[in-house]
Motif scaffolding. Structure first.
Motif, mmCIF file in Angstrom:
data_model
loop_
_atom_site.group_PDB
_atom_site.id
_atom_site.type_symbol
_atom_site.label_atom_id
_atom_site.label_comp_id
_atom_site.label_asym_id
_atom_site.label_seq_id
_atom_site.Cartn_x
_atom_site.Cartn_y
_atom_site.Cartn_z
ATOM 1 N N ASP A 1 0.833 -1.215 0.000
ATOM 2 C CA ASP A 1 0.000 0.000 0.000
ATOM 3 C C ASP A 1 0.863 1.260 0.000
ATOM 4 O O ASP A 1 0.532 2.246 -0.671
ATOM 5 C CB ASP A 1 -0.924 0.015 1.237
ATOM 6 C CG ASP A 1 -2.108 -0.927 1.065
ATOM 7 O OD1 ASP A 1 -2.319 -1.423 -0.070
ATOM 8 O OD2 ASP A 1 -2.812 -1.175 2.059
ATOM 9 N N GLU A 2 1.953 1.228 0.758
ATOM 10 C CA GLU A 2 2.838 2.410 0.790
ATOM 11 C C GLU A 2 3.510 2.624 -0.564
ATOM 12 O O GLU A 2 3.649 3.755 -1.035
ATOM 13 C CB GLU A 2 3.877 2.250 1.908
ATOM 14 C CG GLU A 2 3.283 2.453 3.297
ATOM 15 C CD GLU A 2 4.262 2.125 4.416
ATOM 16 O OE1 GLU A 2 4.268 2.853 5.417
ATOM 17 O OE2 GLU A 2 5.013 1.132 4.297
ATOM 18 N N THR B 1 2.320 1.662 -3.471
ATOM 19 C CA THR B 1 1.275 2.118 -4.395
ATOM 20 C C THR B 1 0.993 3.603 -4.172
ATOM 21 O O THR B 1 0.811 4.356 -5.137
ATOM 22 C CB THR B 1 -0.013 1.287 -4.182
ATOM 23 O OG1 THR B 1 0.311 -0.085 -4.420
ATOM 24 C CG2 THR B 1 -1.120 1.721 -5.123
ATOM 25 N N HIS B 2 0.970 4.019 -2.919
ATOM 26 C CA HIS B 2 0.715 5.437 -2.621
ATOM 27 C C HIS B 2 1.813 6.321 -3.225
ATOM 28 O O HIS B 2 1.519 7.367 -3.822
ATOM 29 C CB HIS B 2 0.620 5.642 -1.109
ATOM 30 C CG HIS B 2 0.315 7.048 -0.714
ATOM 31 N ND1 HIS B 2 -0.805 7.727 -1.162
ATOM 32 C CD2 HIS B 2 1.006 7.934 0.060
ATOM 33 C CE1 HIS B 2 -0.795 8.959 -0.677
ATOM 34 N NE2 HIS B 2 0.289 9.114 0.060
ATOM 35 N N ASP C 1 1.143 6.555 -6.882
ATOM 36 C CA ASP C 1 -0.034 7.389 -7.163
ATOM 37 C C ASP C 1 0.309 8.875 -7.027
ATOM 38 O O ASP C 1 -0.095 9.701 -7.859
ATOM 39 C CB ASP C 1 -1.180 7.042 -6.198
ATOM 40 C CG ASP C 1 -1.776 5.662 -6.470
ATOM 41 O OD1 ASP C 1 -1.500 5.086 -7.542
ATOM 42 O OD2 ASP C 1 -2.505 5.164 -5.585
ATOM 43 N N ILE D 1 5.436 13.130 0.501
ATOM 44 C CA ILE D 1 4.884 12.248 1.543
ATOM 45 C C ILE D 1 5.599 12.481 2.876
ATOM 46 O O ILE D 1 4.961 12.617 3.927
ATOM 47 C CB ILE D 1 4.980 10.766 1.093
ATOM 48 C CG1 ILE D 1 3.996 10.515 -0.063
ATOM 49 C CG2 ILE D 1 4.709 9.821 2.250
ATOM 50 C CD1 ILE D 1 4.226 9.221 -0.822
#
Ligand code: CP
Length: 303
Positions: free
Chosen positions: A13-14, A16-17, A20, A298
């Motif tokens: 998930d990290e 992918t973030h 994105d 981020i």
């Protein structure tokens, strides 16, 4: 994510973030609308090895985000005269909001993160090249629209790119076949990491196995920075590991090629294959900018 030191610290998930956010920074840049997410922020860019892409894309990216990037060659710092890394960390951490560090030993990047009190990003070590592999994942995802289920091959040295590719590709749901000559295998801890993915990872010696049915083929130089004295031995040991037209013909039609650059044409890749895939390779180089902005956004701006 508090730092970016190696990809095994990140979840799917990290990752992918990050991809994105990088896509969004790229879209906004092309629209002429760079968000000033680093306004008032300063980033130290500490380099103990040569760089074209990492240094310049960081300087430009930080400028686009409204921040200050300061290039620091470790030859010019007191580190070169023996000041310990933990003291340098505690000083720079009092001036800068984040530090990017390219050096030889992974333990030096880890020490900088431990003592500086600010986010630290690896600009590459002998062990890992996380910014580059995140960039490769972004570029492959742009091309295919997904990463899940793609078949990747790597032909070359089981060094920092290989280590990070194993972690990055497997975490993102890809299958990876890696071909490295005897004596040039990836790090033992990374091979141990790969065991949890079963048949999705295979280490081979035959480079044709890596190429067969691949959606994307990765390679890298045979002689990395700091190994120049081994050049002749490496040319002998890597003989037969060139990404050439015959090997490309084993891959799926339309197979992508990714190379982190600089390339040594005639060694790890032929001029024909390089130029035939130049758009993909220089698209990858461009995406360094967007991925680095995403990691900084981020870490420093809550993206
Ligand atoms: N791929 C890469 O890290 O390029 P530089 O060594 O030029 O920074």
């Amino acid at each position: 994510m508090n730092h970016l030191l190696k990809l095994s610290n990140l979840t799917a998930d990290e990752m992918t973030h990050i991809l994105d956010v990088a896509d969004e920074y790229k879209r906004l840049h092309r629209a002429g609308n760079d968000p000033k997410d680093l306004q008032g922020k300063a980033v130290a860019l500490m380099f103990g090895k040569h760089s074209t892409r990492t240094r310049t894309s960081l300087e430009v990216g930080i400028y686009q985000m409204g921040g200050l990037g300061t290039y620091l060659s470790t030859d010019d710092l007191q580190i070169a005269r023996g000041e310990p890394i933990q003291d340098t960390a505690r000083v720079l951490g009092r001036y800068y909001d984040a530090i990017v560090y390219r050096t030889f030993k992974q333990s030096d990047v880890e020490a900088l993160a431990k003592y500086s009190g600010v986010p630290v990003i690896s600009g590459m070590t002998d062990y890992a090249h996380p910014l580059q592999v995140l960039t490769d994942l972004m570029t492959v995802r742009e091309h295919y629209g997904t990463l899940e289920g793609l078949r990747a091959g790597f032909v070359g040295d089981g060094y920092n790119m290989a280590n990070s590719l194993i972690v990055g590709c497997l975490t993102m749901g890809m299958t990876l076949v890696m071909a490295c000559p005897k004596g040039y295998r990836p790090s033992a801890d990374v091979l141990y990491f790969a065991r949890q993915y079963g048949e999705k990872f295979r280490l081979a010696e035959d480079p044709d196995e890596a190429a067969r049915d691949a959606d994307v083929l990765f390679t890298d130089v045979w002689t990395s920075m700091g190994m120049e004295r081994e050049t002749e031995r490496r040319r002998r040991d890597f003989y037969g590991y060139t990404l050439d037209a015959a090997r490309m013909a084993l891959a799926k039609p339309g197979c992508m090629v990714q190379h982190p650059l600089p390339a040594h044409r005639g060694e790890e890749i032929t001029d024909e294959v390089f130029e035939g895939h130049a758009d993909e390779i220089f698209g990858e180089a461009e995406n360094r900018l967007h991925v680095e902005k995403a990691v900084l956004g981020i870490l420093l701006a809550g993206k």
